[in-house]
Design a protein around this motif. Structure first.
Motif, PDB file in Angstrom:
ATOM      1  N   THR A 236       0.835  -1.200   0.000  1.00  0.00           N
ATOM      2  CA  THR A 236       0.000   0.000   0.000  1.00  0.00           C
ATOM      3  C   THR A 236       0.868   1.248   0.000  1.00  0.00           C
ATOM      4  N   HIS A 237       0.246   2.370  -0.404  1.00  0.00           N
ATOM      5  CA  HIS A 237       0.945   3.648  -0.472  1.00  0.00           C
ATOM      6  C   HIS A 237      -0.054   4.738  -0.111  1.00  0.00           C
ATOM      7  N   PRO A 238       0.345   5.723   0.701  1.00  0.00           N
ATOM      8  CA  PRO A 238      -0.608   6.770   1.072  1.00  0.00           C
ATOM      9  C   PRO A 238      -0.831   7.748  -0.078  1.00  0.00           C
ATOM     10  N   ALA A 239      -2.067   8.189  -0.252  1.00  0.00           N
ATOM     11  CA  ALA A 239      -2.383   9.223  -1.237  1.00  0.00           C
ATOM     12  C   ALA A 239      -1.827  10.558  -0.750  1.00  0.00           C
ATOM     13  N   GLN A 240      -1.119  11.257  -1.630  1.00  0.00           N
ATOM     14  CA  GLN A 240      -0.453  12.501  -1.261  1.00  0.00           C
ATOM     15  C   GLN A 240      -1.069  13.679  -2.008  1.00  0.00           C
ATOM     16  N   PRO A 241      -1.059  14.853  -1.411  1.00  0.00           N
ATOM     17  CA  PRO A 241      -1.606  16.025  -2.113  1.00  0.00           C
ATOM     18  C   PRO A 241      -0.850  16.285  -3.414  1.00  0.00           C
ATOM     19  N   ALA A 242      -1.590  16.546  -4.469  1.00  0.00           N
ATOM     20  CA  ALA A 242      -0.992  16.799  -5.792  1.00  0.00           C
ATOM     21  C   ALA A 242      -0.903  18.299  -6.004  1.00  0.00           C
ATOM     22  N   GLN A 243       0.233  18.870  -5.678  1.00  0.00           N
ATOM     23  CA  GLN A 243       0.425  20.301  -5.883  1.00  0.00           C
ATOM     24  C   GLN A 243       1.002  20.594  -7.253  1.00  0.00           C
ATOM     25  N   GLU A 244       1.997  19.810  -7.663  1.00  0.00           N
ATOM     26  CA  GLU A 244       2.632  20.018  -8.964  1.00  0.00           C
ATOM     27  C   GLU A 244       3.139  18.679  -9.463  1.00  0.00           C
ATOM     28  N   ILE A 245       2.799  18.354 -10.689  1.00  0.00           N
ATOM     29  CA  ILE A 245       3.164  17.066 -11.269  1.00  0.00           C
ATOM     30  C   ILE A 245       4.066  17.303 -12.474  1.00  0.00           C
ATOM     31  N   PRO A 246       5.247  16.667 -12.527  1.00  0.00           N
ATOM     32  CA  PRO A 246       6.072  16.768 -13.743  1.00  0.00           C
ATOM     33  C   PRO A 246       5.539  15.842 -14.827  1.00  0.00           C
ATOM     34  N   ILE A 247       5.481  16.350 -16.045  1.00  0.00           N
ATOM     35  CA  ILE A 247       5.000  15.593 -17.197  1.00  0.00           C
ATOM     36  C   ILE A 247       6.148  15.469 -18.182  1.00  0.00           C
ATOM     37  N   ASP A 248       6.562  14.244 -18.468  1.00  0.00           N
ATOM     38  CA  ASP A 248       7.671  13.985 -19.385  1.00  0.00           C
ATOM     39  C   ASP A 248       7.132  13.668 -20.773  1.00  0.00           C
ATOM     40  N   LEU A 249       7.709  14.323 -21.775  1.00  0.00           N
ATOM     41  CA  LEU A 249       7.294  14.143 -23.158  1.00  0.00           C
ATOM     42  C   LEU A 249       8.515  13.803 -24.012  1.00  0.00           C
ATOM     43  N   PRO A 250       8.387  12.857 -24.940  1.00  0.00           N
ATOM     44  CA  PRO A 250       9.527  12.536 -25.818  1.00  0.00           C
ATOM     45  C   PRO A 250       9.814  13.684 -26.776  1.00  0.00           C
ATOM     46  N   SER A 251      11.090  13.905 -27.036  1.00  0.00           N
ATOM     47  CA  SER A 251      11.486  15.007 -27.909  1.00  0.00           C
ATOM     48  C   SER A 251      12.785  14.649 -28.622  1.00  0.00           C
ATOM     49  N   ARG A 252      13.142  15.503 -29.576  1.00  0.00           N
ATOM     50  CA  ARG A 252      14.346  15.288 -30.384  1.00  0.00           C
ATOM     51  C   ARG A 252      14.950  16.640 -30.738  1.00  0.00           C
ATOM     52  N   LEU A 253      16.273  16.719 -30.692  1.00  0.00           N
ATOM     53  CA  LEU A 253      16.993  17.946 -31.023  1.00  0.00           C
ATOM     54  C   LEU A 253      17.299  17.966 -32.514  1.00  0.00           C
ATOM     55  N   VAL A 254      17.051  19.110 -33.150  1.00  0.00           N
ATOM     56  CA  VAL A 254      17.343  19.291 -34.579  1.00  0.00           C
ATOM     57  C   VAL A 254      17.996  20.656 -34.752  1.00  0.00           C
ATOM     58  N   TRP A 255      18.490  20.909 -35.959  1.00  0.00           N
ATOM     59  CA  TRP A 255      19.125  22.193 -36.252  1.00  0.00           C
ATOM     60  C   TRP A 255      18.093  23.310 -36.213  1.00  0.00           C
ATOM     61  N   ASN A 256      18.536  24.467 -35.805  1.00  0.00           N
ATOM     62  CA  ASN A 256      17.700  25.662 -35.837  1.00  0.00           C
ATOM     63  C   ASN A 256      17.602  26.116 -37.295  1.00  0.00           C
ATOM     64  N   GLU A 257      16.443  25.880 -37.911  1.00  0.00           N
ATOM     65  CA  GLU A 257      16.299  26.148 -39.337  1.00  0.00           C
ATOM     66  C   GLU A 257      16.372  27.638 -39.653  1.00  0.00           C
ATOM     67  N   GLU A 258      16.153  28.492 -38.675  1.00  0.00           N
ATOM     68  CA  GLU A 258      16.296  29.922 -38.917  1.00  0.00           C
ATOM     69  C   GLU A 258      17.762  30.330 -39.015  1.00  0.00           C
ATOM     70  N   ARG A 259      18.658  29.449 -38.599  1.00  0.00           N
ATOM     71  CA  ARG A 259      20.099  29.703 -38.688  1.00  0.00           C
ATOM     72  C   ARG A 259      20.803  28.575 -39.429  1.00  0.00           C
ATOM     73  N   THR A 260      20.134  28.006 -40.411  1.00  0.00           N
ATOM     74  CA  THR A 260      20.680  26.866 -41.148  1.00  0.00           C
ATOM     75  C   THR A 260      20.521  27.108 -42.640  1.00  0.00           C
ATOM     76  N   GLN A 261      21.527  26.728 -43.400  1.00  0.00           N
ATOM     77  CA  GLN A 261      21.492  26.819 -44.857  1.00  0.00           C
ATOM     78  C   GLN A 261      21.909  25.478 -45.446  1.00  0.00           C
ATOM     79  N   ARG A 262      21.117  25.006 -46.409  1.00  0.00           N
ATOM     80  CA  ARG A 262      21.430  23.782 -47.136  1.00  0.00           C
ATOM     81  C   ARG A 262      21.733  24.147 -48.581  1.00  0.00           C
TER      82      ARG A 262
END
Length: 411
Positions: free
Chosen positions: A62-88
């Protein structure tokens, strides 16, 4: 000696009979009764009660229910080039690479040469420019002579106006030809030397060109990679896959934290730039673009990362996600009201994450909920309810189902 043989045989037969009798006696002794299994849990009202010391209680953490003041939410992401500063860079004209003047990791400025090519198409453009300039000079000289003749009264005004029009057309064609060769970096001389130059200040982050390679402009439409990619790695874009319920937290300007596996424990800060107006039908996620500062250049493009946002809740509690079960189409948890006594409680979820859930109704802070083997407990509760209903339907306590009637023998 003869008298001893019969006596020995008699003693042997008597011993065998005695052994067989002892063996039969041991086989006929009653076996010790097997220990009775511990009594199972019973249902009283809406509670499932286990007897004290029941072995199944050790499986129900068992586990006690705790007050939920702030919950971290993790989302998958990926780093890419800044297209505003990129030239191909793709080839503007067909040709052959004769020299490479920049490599990956090299810092370049605006106009820095990257590679040199021999291009017959550029040679044709240079020749057109040279001819246009010659035609413009000749048309200008003709116009000057026509003006002198007109001033002397030798030619008519319409001849002068025709010369002025010819000179203007020739000058326009020369200007167009010069602009075309200047766009490709070629001069007035016909040398077919095409130089690929950087249009921005940054770093060469990708090179897909080799000396002697034949390049064509139509290769870009066929999916060929660019010859060079120039970018400023001091800032990167973050592509975040957000769920529908999280889009309200990722409006433009919102802050988020970024973690990458390469730097455990290090937190980078980013800011949301834009969010898509459509949901990806394949992943059912919304594409969100963020910006992260990378002055020290520790982050690299195409790194997988985790974007973390924080959501605030009021008048809610949080419990581990393993505590949630389903009762029909409603969510529920099992609450331990006292040692060995559990009751199902229907709840309302306001947030459901992979590790924790937030409950807005049905549970109070401090109440103990079952977090391990909650599904086993739900099954046990259902079985105990069926047994209780069977005993209520049969006053004799016989819960077994009646057997099917046997057919009478045919006379």
């Amino acid at each position: 000696m003869r008298s001893l043989i019969p006596r020995s045989r008699s003693a042997l037969a008597l011993g065998c009979a005695l052994a067989v009798s002892m063996l039969l006696t041991a086989c006929n002794e009653p076996k010790a009764p097997a220990p009775a299994p511990p009594p199972g849990p019973t249902v009283q009202g809406q509670q499932l009660r286990f007897p004290a010391g029941h072995p199944q209680l050790a499986l129900l953490a068992t586990h006690p229910a705790q007050p939920a003041q702030e919950i971290p939410i993790d989302l998958p992401s990926r780093l890419v080039w800044n297209e505003e500063r990129t030239q191909r860079l793709y080839p503007a004209l067909a040709g052959r690479v004769t020299a490479i003047q920049a490599d990956v990791g090299q810092a370049v400025d605006v106009g820095s040469p990257l590679a040199r090519m021999a291009s017959p198409e550029l040679g044709q453009a240079q020749a057109d420019t040279a001819r246009a300039l010659i035609d413009a000079r000749q048309a200008l000289q003709t116009l000057q002579r026509q003006r002198e003749l007109f001033n002397a009264g030798i030619i008519a005004r319409k001849d002068l106006e025709q010369s002025e029009a010819d000179a203007a057309r020739a000058q326009a064609e020369a200007t167009r030809a010069q602009a075309r060769t200047a766009l490709y970096g070629g001069g007035h001389q016909v040398n077919q030397q095409l130089t690929l130059s950087s249009g921005i200040k940054g770093v060469v982050v990708e090179r897909n060109i080799n000396p002697g390679q034949e390049v064509r402009p139509d290769a870009a439409g066929a999916g060929a990679p660019p010859l060079f990619v120039i970018s400023d790695p001091r800032s990167l874009w973050v592509q975040i896959d957000a769920r529908e319920v999280d889009i309200g937290l990722l409006s433009p300007g919102a802050k988020f934290e970024l973690e990458v596996p390469a730097y455990p424990g290090v937190v980078f800060t980013g800011q949301v730039l834009a969010a898509s107006d459509a949901i990806d039908p394949g992943t059912r996620t919304i594409k969100v673009r963020g910006l992260v500062n990378n002055t020290d250049r520790r982050l690299k493009a195409e790194m997988l990362a985790t974007a973390r946002i924080r959501q605030s809740f009021k008048n809610s509690v949080r419990v581990p996600a393993t505590a949630i079960t389903l009762r029909g189409n409603r969510h529920a948890v099992f609450v331990q009201t006292q040692p060995g006594v559990f009751e199902p409680r229907e709840i309302t979820l306001s947030f459901q994450g992979p590790k924790e859930v937030v409950i807005s109704q049905g549970l109070q802070p401090g109440e103990q909920v079952v977090t391990d083997n909650a599904l086993l407990l739900a099954r046990q509760f259902h079985v105990a309810q069926e047994e209780a209903l069977g005993r209520a339907g049969d006053p004799a306590g016989n819960t077994s189902r009646p057997s099917a009637p046997q057919k009478a023998d045919t006379p």
